[in-house]
Enzyme design. Sequence first.
Site, PDB file in Angstrom:
ATOM      1  CB  SER A 413      -3.312  -8.904  -6.568  1.00 46.83           C
ATOM      2  OG  SER A 413      -3.517  -9.754  -7.648  1.00 46.83           O
ATOM      3  CD  GLU A 446      -2.447  -3.288  -1.073  1.00 47.87           C
ATOM      4  OE1 GLU A 446      -3.367  -2.473  -1.039  1.00 47.87           O
ATOM      5  OE2 GLU A 446      -2.593  -4.459  -1.487  1.00 47.87           O
TER       6      GLU A 446
END
Length: 687
Positions: A413, A446
């Site tokens: 992340s 994402e």
Amino acid sequence: MSDVMQFEVENGVGIVTIDNPPVNALSQKVRQAILDGFEKAWARDDVKAIVVICDGRTFFAGADISEFGKPPLAPSLPDVLATIEDSPKPTVAALHGTALGGGFELALHCHYRIAVASAKVGLPEVNLGLLPGAGGTQRLPRVVGVETALDLMTGGRPVGARDAFDLGAIDALAEEGVLRQEAIAYAQKLIAENAPLRRLRDRDDKLAIHRGDPAVFEAFRKKNARRFRGFRAPEAIINAVEAAVALSYEDGVKRERELFMELLMSSESAAQRYVFFAERQTAKIPDISRDTPIRDIKKVGVIGAGTMGGGITMNFLNVGVPVTLVEQNEDALDRGLGVICKNYERSAKKGRMTVEDVERRMALIEPTTDLSDLADVDLVIEAVFESMPVKLEVFGKLDGIAKDGAILASNTSYLDLDQIAEATKRPQDVIGLHFFSPANVMALLEIVRGAKTGKDVIQTAMKLAKKIGKTPVLAGVCPGFIANRAMRPRGVEAERLMLQGVSPAEIDRVIYDYGFAMGPFQMRDLVGLDVIGRDSREKTVAGELVARGRLGQKQGGGFYDYDEHRNAALSPVALEVIREIAAEKGVAQAPADDDEILARLLYPVVNEGAKILDEGVALRASDIDIALIKGYGWPVYRGGPMFWAGTVGLDKIVARLKECEARFGEAFAPAPLLERLASEGKTFAEV
Ligand code: 3H9
């Protein structure tokens, strides 16, 4: 003959066929064409009944949303539909695909409806911040009853044709592939039986039972208050159905129209319509054509069976893709499998799946502690500890194990994907697939494009996201990518406000009132203070609470204390810790009103969004909005931070940021792009 309409006559039946790809939206041209078709049918003596049907993948999927907000074009949909209902010859709507919104309303104006079983019908206008504005709110309750109609219209979910048949909204089911023939045969039967011109507006039985009985509406409001919070359309839908019950059909339709126009002008609907198109933009990548060949993903490997790895795994099991799940040791593997199984069992208990479904999904997992078992998978997703040395080691090993052409994905992340890719000899196969926790629930995925990621790998990831029910957003490499990076300043500012003496409860309330499901401190308590504060080197309130055994909701409480029903009350211990740390750091105490709290928490998100956009980390402002709506629960009726910024006024945001910069330092300095747009009087949509 119009280029979107064809009129034919077969054995006494006039057939009006519309073809307006991709979804037969009821644009002005289509509305006119429908009228033209019916007029042709009325004019011919040999036509005794009329079928309206669509070519292509679906019956009318609704009004043309791109026409909303522009000057209205005649003929209006309500006018066209009223004319159709007055047809002196019986009319049959023949449905396939998705008959939605105005499309289903059109069907409800026909005297009869036939559908293939795979068709879906519904009134999803609520998802656009609207209500069914072409008679739907007055007709559906007449057919399916008030409570079911309220449920269907405020939920916006379509129902299958079989269910619609059981509810009485469809009169006949047709075989797949022969809808046209069966609709004609159905119309001929109506002619032979001299069937009546059945007009739904004349039905009253299902409404009459609720006349003078407001309890049904009050109960519905109460039951759904949480779900409707902040949205305007559900209440308007309830009002319209109340009007259906209380007023004549004509007056009910007038009321529906007024309510529809109010919604159409509302900021909520503008935001939700923007989101509709924005969601469909994210998969469009300027330098990658839609027909780029994609790689076949038949089997997936997931490394790490913790919370993240487990959630990621479930996404694939849900769509029938087998997963090889790797952990370091048997204990961790068993724990991970146990959590997945428990999650499914919970769903089964709630009736969302059967016990067989649970078994079928669990049987798709191949658990292993041996990384080399990943040799036959088409995609590996690494979800191990967030540390660069650990990731480099995993990717180095994977490079020697994975077959040629396998996609190697990291769920990192924050870390630099390009550095991770360099640990392999195939950086073109390396991509970021960043799931949001809980990974089996949150809709955002994402897709992180490294400097060398292959176009086919990106396209494969985009398609795969859709397959597992996620909304993909493409991000470039930078710490935090789009969603986490954009939201980080909110967390920093929440901390600063707290130390300056604004209570966490006040901060949470302002964010909740804005429309988030919870505020930043409630969120921290939920996720766990040990998880969130873990990497901070600075002394923080969360860190200090953890040191005192307060890990959040799961143990000892956090910023709040919790009773056995999880009711929260601000913790005196937390307030003491806040005061202590504020004193240690010498933070001056200064109250802030709601307006200041909101501006200081959310304008920096807009500002960070501007930087993300300017750096090309996001392709478009609307991608940032979708990332935050789907990944962080940004209220959809605000349209996301970038759209919302436009409604506030970028100049106002810049002025406020400058004020904050003077008070708190350069973290608040407006981004050059934001300043430029503000000075030009533009919004982010115009970048
Ligand atoms: C309404 O009816 C109001 C009335 O009650 C009252 C009026 C007075 N208009 O989603 P997809 C485009 S409100 C314009 O990717 P799928 C979409 O943008 C309407 N455009 O396909 C996309 O364009 P692009 C109530 C529309 O197969 C392309 O079509 N109806 C519309 O995944 C393909 O769409 C709804 O809310 C539209 N109505 O899903 C239904 N619909 O390729 C909205 C689609 O350039 N639509 N487009 O990106 C849907 O839910 C889905 O599109 C549908 C197909 C399920 C139909």
